[in-house]
Design an enzyme around this catalytic site. Structure first.
Site, PDB file in Angstrom:
ATOM      1  N   CYS A  71      32.685 -36.518 -36.646  1.00 47.93           N
ATOM      2  CA  CYS A  71      33.781 -35.829 -35.956  1.00 47.93           C
ATOM      3  C   CYS A  71      34.658 -35.275 -37.060  1.00 47.93           C
ATOM      4  O   CYS A  71      34.985 -35.993 -38.018  1.00 47.93           O
ATOM      5  CB  CYS A  71      34.566 -36.800 -35.084  1.00 47.93           C
ATOM      6  SG  CYS A  71      36.128 -36.099 -34.488  1.00 47.93           S
ATOM      7  N   CYS A  88      33.227 -28.324 -34.878  1.00 43.31           N
ATOM      8  CA  CYS A  88      33.564 -29.398 -33.939  1.00 43.31           C
ATOM      9  C   CYS A  88      32.250 -30.017 -33.491  1.00 43.31           C
ATOM     10  O   CYS A  88      31.448 -29.359 -32.819  1.00 43.31           O
ATOM     11  CB  CYS A  88      34.313 -28.814 -32.744  1.00 43.31           C
ATOM     12  SG  CYS A  88      34.637 -30.013 -31.445  1.00 43.31           S
TER      13      CYS A  88
HETATM   14  N1  DGL Z   1      36.852 -32.676 -34.120  1.00 41.37           N
HETATM   15  C1  DGL Z   1      35.946 -32.659 -33.031  1.00 41.37           C
HETATM   16  C2  DGL Z   1      34.595 -33.181 -33.410  1.00 41.37           C
HETATM   17  O1  DGL Z   1      34.143 -32.911 -34.513  1.00 41.37           O
HETATM   18  C3  DGL Z   1      36.385 -33.117 -31.701  1.00 41.37           C
HETATM   19  C4  DGL Z   1      37.534 -34.027 -31.578  1.00 41.37           C
HETATM   20  C5  DGL Z   1      38.024 -33.957 -30.171  1.00 41.37           C
HETATM   21  O2  DGL Z   1      38.596 -32.925 -29.841  1.00 41.37           O
HETATM   22  O3  DGL Z   1      37.786 -34.910 -29.415  1.00 41.37           O
HETATM   23  O4  DGL Z   1      33.928 -33.811 -32.636  1.00 41.37           O
END
Ligand code: DGL
Length: 281
Positions: A204, A72
């Site tokens: 993301c 993440c």
């Molecule tokens: N998938 C996550 C990232 O790589 C975060 C997305 C979220 O929960 O806002 O930033």
């Protein structure tokens, strides 16, 4: 029994990274944890993100993981350095948490992560790359700072995509996703006013699902694949540290949210159907 490799995200996004890990390292097994109860992280406070990420690492360690991939970008940008510098070494010596940012920064700079100052000149010609990420990731400045520290000739133009990760997580209609991507891309292209962008990072882990919309909105700009970069980086790490290999086994999927709701959405991210279960306790 060997320890599974943990993979953590706020929700489904980390499954795109898991797909990259499974391609690069098909003989390992994994334990995936999505904090769906708190997703999306991108608009949460740094204190909340830190606390939830730390709790998730505790849970993955309690479930037997010795090595965790923090899949993440938002959690990495907000929490990883702090987790690694204090808590991890003091409370969990011998456990490792690796983030998804390092392989991308190494690719953008051409400089190994361990090098924290720019090489002596002459430097390569100036280059400009784009980063699309959650508002929280952009606000931390982690990507441009880590790139500038190693390769000041690379400028990172950061563009927040408010609501995009949440809309992907909620399985919003494709036209709505396309609109959100086009709006973010247009804002970035306006801002750089015709300057050449050499590559774009989808920073993301949810965004690979809308990669085709980014390609369409950024004609002629190659998109870097974070799942592929993270996969080959972990393969390299495990060659150097075979003691962290998991070996073959069954990959399991946990959620802090509602497993019955989460399970049917997972296949879009991973490319195959899987069954989530509620976190224990
Ligand atoms: N998938 C996550 C990232 O790589 C975060 C997305 C979220 O929960 O806002 O930033």
């Amino acid at each position: 029994m060997t320890a599974p490799i943990g993979v953590f995200d706020s929700g489904h996004g980390g499954l795109t990274i898991l797909a990259g890990l499974e391609t690069a390292l098909p003989d390992e097994h994994y334990l995936y944890l999505g904090d769906h109860a708190a997703a999306p992280y991108g608009q949460r406070t740094p204190a909340e993100i830190y606390a939830r990420t730390q709790a998730a690492m505790e849970l993955l360690f309690a479930l037997g993981c010795r090595l965790v991939v923090l899949a993440c970008n938002t959690a990495v940008a907000v929490a990883l350095r702090r987790l690694q510098q204090g808590w991890l070494a003091e409370r969990h010596p011998g456990r490792r948490v690796l983030g998804v940012l390092v392989p991308v920064v190494e690719q953008l700079t051409g400089v190994p992560w361990s090098v924290e100052t720019p090489p002596p000149g002459p430097w390569p010609p100036k280059r400009r790359v784009a980063l699309f990420a959650t508002p929280r990731t952009v606000e931390t400045g982690t990507y441009p700072d880590e790139v500038a520290r190693r390769a000041p000739w690379v400028t990172v133009e950061s563009q927040a995509c408010p609501a995009l990760a949440g809309a992907i997580e909620a399985n919003a209609p494709d036209e709505e996703l396309r609109h959100l991507v086009r709006a973010a891309a247009a804002e970035l292209l306006d801002r750089v006013a015709g300057a050449r962008i050499e590559a774009a990072v989808l920073g993301c882990t949810h965004y690979p699902l809308v990669e085709r919309h980014f390609s369409e909105a950024l004609p002629g700009i190659p998109l870097l694949s974070q799942p592929a970069l993270v996969g080959s980086s972990l393969a390299d790490y495990l060659r150097r540290r075979p003691d962290y290999r998991s070996g073959p086994g069954e990959t399991r999927f946990y959620t802090t949210g509602d497993a019955a709701f989460v399970t049917p959405l997972a296949g879009r991210f991973l490319g195959r159907a899987v069954r989530f279960q509620q976190v224990p306790g």
